[in-house]
Design a protein around this motif. Structure first.
Motif, PDB file in Angstrom:
ATOM      1  N   LYS A   1       0.835  -1.192   0.000  1.00 32.21           N
ATOM      2  CA  LYS A   1       0.000   0.000   0.000  1.00 32.21           C
ATOM      3  C   LYS A   1       0.875   1.249   0.000  1.00 32.21           C
ATOM      4  O   LYS A   1       1.911   1.286   0.635  1.00 32.21           O
ATOM      5  CB  LYS A   1      -0.920  -0.005   1.224  1.00 32.21           C
TER       6      LYS A   1
ATOM      7  N   THR B   1       6.032   3.352  -0.242  1.00 29.95           N
ATOM      8  CA  THR B   1       5.271   2.102  -0.209  1.00 29.95           C
ATOM      9  C   THR B   1       5.784   1.222   0.920  1.00 29.95           C
ATOM     10  O   THR B   1       6.997   1.062   1.085  1.00 29.95           O
ATOM     11  CB  THR B   1       5.432   1.336  -1.539  1.00 29.95           C
TER      12      THR B   1
ATOM     13  N   GLU C   1      -7.135  -8.254   0.323  1.00 28.80           N
ATOM     14  CA  GLU C   1      -6.530  -6.973  -0.046  1.00 28.80           C
ATOM     15  C   GLU C   1      -5.037  -7.112  -0.306  1.00 28.80           C
ATOM     16  O   GLU C   1      -4.494  -6.508  -1.222  1.00 28.80           O
ATOM     17  CB  GLU C   1      -6.779  -5.924   1.046  1.00 28.80           C
TER      18      GLU C   1
ATOM     19  N   VAL D   1      -3.412  -6.151  -3.988  1.00 24.68           N
ATOM     20  CA  VAL D   1      -2.380  -5.117  -4.119  1.00 24.68           C
ATOM     21  C   VAL D   1      -1.151  -5.670  -4.827  1.00 24.68           C
ATOM     22  O   VAL D   1      -0.608  -5.053  -5.755  1.00 24.68           O
ATOM     23  CB  VAL D   1      -2.005  -4.560  -2.721  1.00 24.68           C
TER      24      VAL D   1
ATOM     25  N   ARG E   1       0.647  -4.771  -8.522  1.00 23.02           N
ATOM     26  CA  ARG E   1       2.055  -4.357  -8.559  1.00 23.02           C
ATOM     27  C   ARG E   1       2.836  -5.160  -9.594  1.00 23.02           C
ATOM     28  O   ARG E   1       3.599  -4.606 -10.399  1.00 23.02           O
ATOM     29  CB  ARG E   1       2.689  -4.520  -7.177  1.00 23.02           C
TER      30      ARG E   1
ATOM     31  N   SER F   1      -8.735  -4.111 -10.927  1.00 22.96           N
ATOM     32  CA  SER F   1      -7.908  -3.087 -10.257  1.00 22.96           C
ATOM     33  C   SER F   1      -8.782  -2.060  -9.534  1.00 22.96           C
ATOM     34  O   SER F   1      -8.854  -0.908  -9.945  1.00 22.96           O
ATOM     35  CB  SER F   1      -6.957  -2.397 -11.235  1.00 22.96           C
TER      36      SER F   1
ATOM     37  N   ASP G   1      -3.739   1.770  -6.097  1.00 20.96           N
ATOM     38  CA  ASP G   1      -3.015   0.757  -6.867  1.00 20.96           C
ATOM     39  C   ASP G   1      -2.866   1.179  -8.329  1.00 20.96           C
ATOM     40  O   ASP G   1      -1.823   0.970  -8.954  1.00 20.96           O
ATOM     41  CB  ASP G   1      -3.730  -0.588  -6.783  1.00 20.96           C
TER      42      ASP G   1
ATOM     43  N   TYR H   1      -0.208   3.702  -8.446  1.00 21.85           N
ATOM     44  CA  TYR H   1       1.104   3.062  -8.401  1.00 21.85           C
ATOM     45  C   TYR H   1       1.487   2.560  -9.793  1.00 21.85           C
ATOM     46  O   TYR H   1       2.625   2.747 -10.254  1.00 21.85           O
ATOM     47  CB  TYR H   1       1.095   1.909  -7.406  1.00 21.85           C
TER      48      TYR H   1
END
Length: 609
Positions: free
Chosen positions: A327, A341, A489, A493, A497, A519, A524, A527
């Motif tokens: 996160k 992060t 979660e 995530v 990534r 997504s 996210d 990111y």
């Protein structure tokens, strides 16, 4: 000049923190006449049958007085013949632990209260560990309500031994344990006849003489820049508070992270020009030449400080939402705020035993060790060496609430062992060979919105037009690259990534990459955008939930409604709609062919070399 002691009172609910400080101020005659009169009048309506309720001096909120508890941090300033004091009376309820941590962050000493009838309990242990985390090196354990156990020495000794066992690994510089009665005043300002077996000082005399000076003498000067002052074209000064060492006119300083050097031309302390300044003083420094310095930079005389983008830390989690690896937050270190992060959670700490426990997530009020990566290299230090540049907070990117506070243990220089390998054949060469601009078309939307079908048709159309593509479908990736991930979660995530990193590599190969994933979280997708860069093209398939559920090709919504599937987006897990997508389409308003025409038309605007 009198020395200043900043201290905090903490402990569990109803241990008597506010009463203790209130009684101290009253007995030491440190109140103004109107304060004393107001206290006596307020006490007549209080909970003690007309007797003076000393806690009212600090419990200023109506809710605090009604419930008889402390909610907010109450600061009091007072002085005696020997010393000046600032005390932070902090709440004991677990719900307000973040307020207690705020108070601990400023303190030189902590008074931790325990109820003699209860002893050292979980909240006592939590507060002691938080004080240690915040760098408090001096603790007074006030064993309160001794009158309720008849000033029993054996019970006092038992509590004392329990506390010593708790703090044996805390690296404290001093611990003083005092038997008190906050209500009756025993051992508050003078020694009590009820404890002839206690030969130490009463609380206030001890606070007046305890030495809490910190050995901050360092060979180097360090000042985080808080503001650049430029009132006109003739003056450019850098303002901040000196956090280490001293500086004088003529000294050569280094501006970090640029590593430019310059000499100190002048130093202003408020509106006075001085020749030198030392730790703790707020100054304005003017240099003899122009250097690249802005808010968040650091001026120093040390030549061995390097920037880093990864560190290990200990944190206190203060958010209602759970902390999970992957996160992103804003990280504030010194005067610098930068995206970061939480890469991994090393362990959390058992409040009662101090043991390290493996954990995949952290909940409110838990202490943990973790690794945090920053979006770029910045200057920081370990908390042990420099509190200002070794402490930080994590700020939620959406709510702007403080989610955590913590201390830096050490920088992790992974870049010394691993570095990006530049190749002779670059992204530009591969793109030119294919005659296209490599981008990532990031399709996002609810399950059943039509994004997989649409992305497949868009790829077919692009290939027919001569473009080189690769489609990453959510289900396909979950069956291979990401088959080790769950759907909670944490798994979601990490799933995004990995996809972002793969899409970037494919763009480096000159390919147009299409991704089709729910997504659901804005952070996210943000990111992914940072990883992929300007090649990121967000396509929001905004088909309404009702339509998606009516389609329910795989029967997933039906199973989610029956609670057979946990963490299902749109039902038991939220979907955060994109705020400013590059392209948006509701497939319920188009045929598949028309939807494909529209998307391809919009995408072609991004594909010209």
């Amino acid at each position: 000049m009198k020395s200043l002691l900043k201290f905090i009172t903490c402990g569990s609910v109803d241990d008597g923190k506010s009463t203790l400080i209130g009684h101290m101020l009253y007995d030491a005659k440190l109140l103004f006449a109107d304060q004393e009169k107001a206290l006596e009048l307020d006490s007549k309506l209080g909970s003690r049958g007309g007797e003076i309720d000393y806690s009212l001096l600090l419990d200023g909120l109506l809710a605090e007085r009604e419930q008889g508890i402390t909610i907010d941090v109450a600061y009091r300033y007072f002085t005696t013949d020997y010393r000046s004091f600032i005390v932070a009376d902090t709440p004991g309820h677990e719900e307000y632990t973040r307020n207690m941590a705020v108070g601990a962050s400023f303190a030189d000493l902590a008074i931790i209260l325990v109820d003699a009838t209860k002893g050292v309990i979980t909240q006592t242990k939590r507060h002691a560990r938080i004080c240690a985390l915040m760098g408090v090196k001096h603790i007074v354990l006030a064993v309160n309500k001794m009158d309720l156990i008849g000033f029993n020495q054996a019970r006092f000794n038992e509590i004392r031994d329990d506390f010593f066992q708790l703090t044996k690994d805390f690296s404290l510089e001093s611990i003083q344990i005092i038997p008190v009665s906050a209500t009756n005043g025993d051992n508050i300002t003078k020694s009590s006849e009820n404890t002839p077996w206690y030969d130490g000082l009463a609380l206030l005399p001890y606070l007046e003489q305890v030495d809490v000076r910190k050995d901050k003498e360092q060979q180097f000067f360090m000042m985080p820049v808080q503001r650049v002052s430029r009132p006109d074209h003739t003056f450019r000064g850098f303002q901040g508070q000196i956090e280490a060492g001293a500086v004088a006119v003529g000294d050569e300083v280094i501006a970090l992270p640029s590593n430019e050097k310059a000499k100190v031309k002048s130093i202003l302390l408020t509106d006075r020009e001085v020749q030198c300044a030392s730790i703790g003083q707020p100054i304005t420094v003017q240099l003899d030449r122009e250097v690249d310095v802005s808010r968040g930079c650091v001026l120093t005389t040390a030549d061995n400080i390097e920037g880093a983008d990864l560190f290990s830390a200990q944190i206190l989690w203060m958010d209602d939402t759970k902390l999970v690896p992957g996160k992103q937050y804003f990280v504030k270190i010194g005067t610098k705020i930068i995206p970061g992060t939480v890469l991994s959670i090393q362990h959390k700490v058992d409040i009662n035993t101090g043991q390290h426990i493996q954990a995949e997530q952290i909940v409110k009020n838990e202490l943990a060790s973790c690794e945090i990566a920053l979006s770029e290299k910045i200057v920081f230090d370990s908390f042990e060496r420099n509190e200002a540049l070794g402490s930080f907070i994590l700020i939620d990117r959406v709510t702007n609430m403080t989610s955590s506070c913590g201390v830096i243990l050490q920088a992790l220089h992974h870049a010394h062992n691993i570095s990006w390998q530049n190749t002779d054949i670059t992204r530009e060469v591969r793109a030119s060979q294919k005659g296209q601009s490599p981008v990532t078309l990031w399709f996002t939307g609810l399950s059943g919105s039509g994004k997989s079908t649409l992305s497949n048709e868009v790829e077919k159309r692009l290939v027919s037009l001569g473009y080189h593509t690769m489609l990453l479908d959510g289900d396909n990736v979950r069956l291979g690259l990401n088959k080790d991930l769950g759907f909670d979660e944490v798994g979601r995530v990490e799933n995004i990534r990995r996809i972002a990193e793969v899409a970037k590599l494919m763009n480096d190969g000159g390919l147009i990459t299409l991704t089709s994933f729910i997504s659901p979280f804005e952070q996210d997708r943000s990111y992914a955008k940072r990883v992929i860069g300007d090649a990121y093209i967000e396509i929001y398939v905004s088909t309404p939930l009702q339509v998606c559920e009516e389609r329910d090709v795989k029967g997933l919504y039906k199973r989610a409604r029956a609670e057979e599937i946990q963490h299902f987006t749109g039902i038991s897990s939220p979907y955060e709609a994109p705020r400013n997508p590059h392209i948006e389409i509701d497939t319920s308003d188009y045929s598949l062919e028309d939807a494909t025409d529209y998307i391809v038309k919009e995408v072609l605007k991004f594909l010209s070399l």
